[in-house]
Design a protein around this motif. Structure first.
Motif, PDB file in Angstrom:
ATOM      1  N   TRP A   1     -41.514  12.607 -23.466  1.00  0.00           N
ATOM      2  CA  TRP A   1     -40.593  12.998 -24.532  1.00  0.00           C
ATOM      3  C   TRP A   1     -41.272  13.494 -25.804  1.00  0.00           C
ATOM      4  O   TRP A   1     -40.828  14.494 -26.368  1.00  0.00           O
ATOM      5  CB  TRP A   1     -39.619  11.871 -24.841  1.00  0.00           C
ATOM      6  CG  TRP A   1     -38.621  11.616 -23.747  1.00  0.00           C
ATOM      7  CD1 TRP A   1     -38.528  12.267 -22.539  1.00  0.00           C
ATOM      8  CD2 TRP A   1     -37.585  10.648 -23.753  1.00  0.00           C
ATOM      9  NE1 TRP A   1     -37.507  11.748 -21.801  1.00  0.00           N
ATOM     10  CE2 TRP A   1     -36.894  10.756 -22.510  1.00  0.00           C
ATOM     11  CE3 TRP A   1     -37.166   9.705 -24.660  1.00  0.00           C
ATOM     12  CZ2 TRP A   1     -35.815   9.961 -22.185  1.00  0.00           C
ATOM     13  CZ3 TRP A   1     -36.080   8.908 -24.344  1.00  0.00           C
ATOM     14  CH2 TRP A   1     -35.415   9.032 -23.119  1.00  0.00           C
TER      15      TRP A   1
ATOM     16  N   LEU B   1     -33.981  13.062 -27.976  1.00  0.00           N
ATOM     17  CA  LEU B   1     -35.346  12.671 -27.632  1.00  0.00           C
ATOM     18  C   LEU B   1     -36.013  11.928 -28.790  1.00  0.00           C
ATOM     19  O   LEU B   1     -36.731  10.952 -28.582  1.00  0.00           O
ATOM     20  CB  LEU B   1     -36.177  13.900 -27.249  1.00  0.00           C
ATOM     21  CG  LEU B   1     -35.811  14.561 -25.917  1.00  0.00           C
ATOM     22  CD1 LEU B   1     -36.485  15.924 -25.808  1.00  0.00           C
ATOM     23  CD2 LEU B   1     -36.178  13.671 -24.750  1.00  0.00           C
ATOM     24  N   GLU B   2     -35.760  12.389 -30.013  1.00  0.00           N
ATOM     25  CA  GLU B   2     -36.322  11.718 -31.182  1.00  0.00           C
ATOM     26  C   GLU B   2     -35.765  10.305 -31.335  1.00  0.00           C
ATOM     27  O   GLU B   2     -36.480   9.393 -31.734  1.00  0.00           O
ATOM     28  CB  GLU B   2     -36.046  12.534 -32.447  1.00  0.00           C
ATOM     29  CG  GLU B   2     -36.871  13.797 -32.529  1.00  0.00           C
ATOM     30  CD  GLU B   2     -36.495  14.692 -33.696  1.00  0.00           C
ATOM     31  OE1 GLU B   2     -35.756  14.239 -34.599  1.00  0.00           O
ATOM     32  OE2 GLU B   2     -36.945  15.843 -33.700  1.00  0.00           O
TER      33      GLU B   2
ATOM     34  N   GLU C   1     -34.870   8.525 -28.914  1.00  0.00           N
ATOM     35  CA  GLU C   1     -35.303   7.801 -27.715  1.00  0.00           C
ATOM     36  C   GLU C   1     -34.156   7.031 -27.078  1.00  0.00           C
ATOM     37  O   GLU C   1     -34.301   5.911 -26.602  1.00  0.00           O
ATOM     38  CB  GLU C   1     -36.484   6.885 -28.027  1.00  0.00           C
ATOM     39  CG  GLU C   1     -37.704   7.653 -28.484  1.00  0.00           C
ATOM     40  CD  GLU C   1     -38.906   6.780 -28.755  1.00  0.00           C
ATOM     41  OE1 GLU C   1     -38.798   5.538 -28.681  1.00  0.00           O
ATOM     42  OE2 GLU C   1     -39.969   7.346 -29.042  1.00  0.00           O
TER      43      GLU C   1
ATOM     44  N   PRO D   1     -39.710   9.380 -19.760  1.00  0.00           N
ATOM     45  CA  PRO D   1     -39.784   9.114 -21.203  1.00  0.00           C
ATOM     46  C   PRO D   1     -41.193   9.234 -21.801  1.00  0.00           C
ATOM     47  O   PRO D   1     -41.310   9.494 -22.999  1.00  0.00           O
ATOM     48  CB  PRO D   1     -39.258   7.684 -21.328  1.00  0.00           C
ATOM     49  CG  PRO D   1     -38.350   7.518 -20.165  1.00  0.00           C
ATOM     50  CD  PRO D   1     -39.005   8.303 -19.048  1.00  0.00           C
TER      51      PRO D   1
END
Length: 102
Positions: free
Chosen positions: A79, A17-18, A20, A76
């Motif tokens: 996130w 998630l970091e 992306e 997204p």
């Protein structure tokens, strides 16, 4: 040990998630689902002890991973908030699940 696998899967999801990276996020989410389904089966068989009475909290945690989390992963825009929720969730696991499996 399933508890360690759960932690690792959540950490991998947070990292994806970091970054992306949608492909890595989906792969990590698949691993989270697999790991938590295994943990749920072991819990239902009595192979994982918890520090709370009843099934309400473990079931809520399982539903978060299998229902709410996939929906958030697919969006997204969620996130950044999801990374924070996963950190909290990982700490909750440490408080609820005993550090041993039967």
């Amino acid at each position: 040990m399933v508890l360690e696998q759960m932690r690792n899967a959540l950490e991998q999801l947070q990292q994806a998630l970091e970054e992306e990276n949608a492909q890595k996020v989906q792969q990590a989410m698949d691993e989270v689902n697999r790991t938590f389904r295994l943990a749920w089966e072991k819990y239902q068989q009595g192979d994982i002890s918890i520090q709370v009475r009843g099934q309400a909290l473990p079931r809520t945690m399982y539903l978060f991973v299998t229902e709410e989390l996939p929906a958030a992963v697919n969006n997204p825009t969620q996130w950044p908030d999801l990374r924070r929720k996963l950190s909290i969730f990982r700490r909750m696991i440490d408080l609820v699940v005993m550090p041993k499996e039967g």
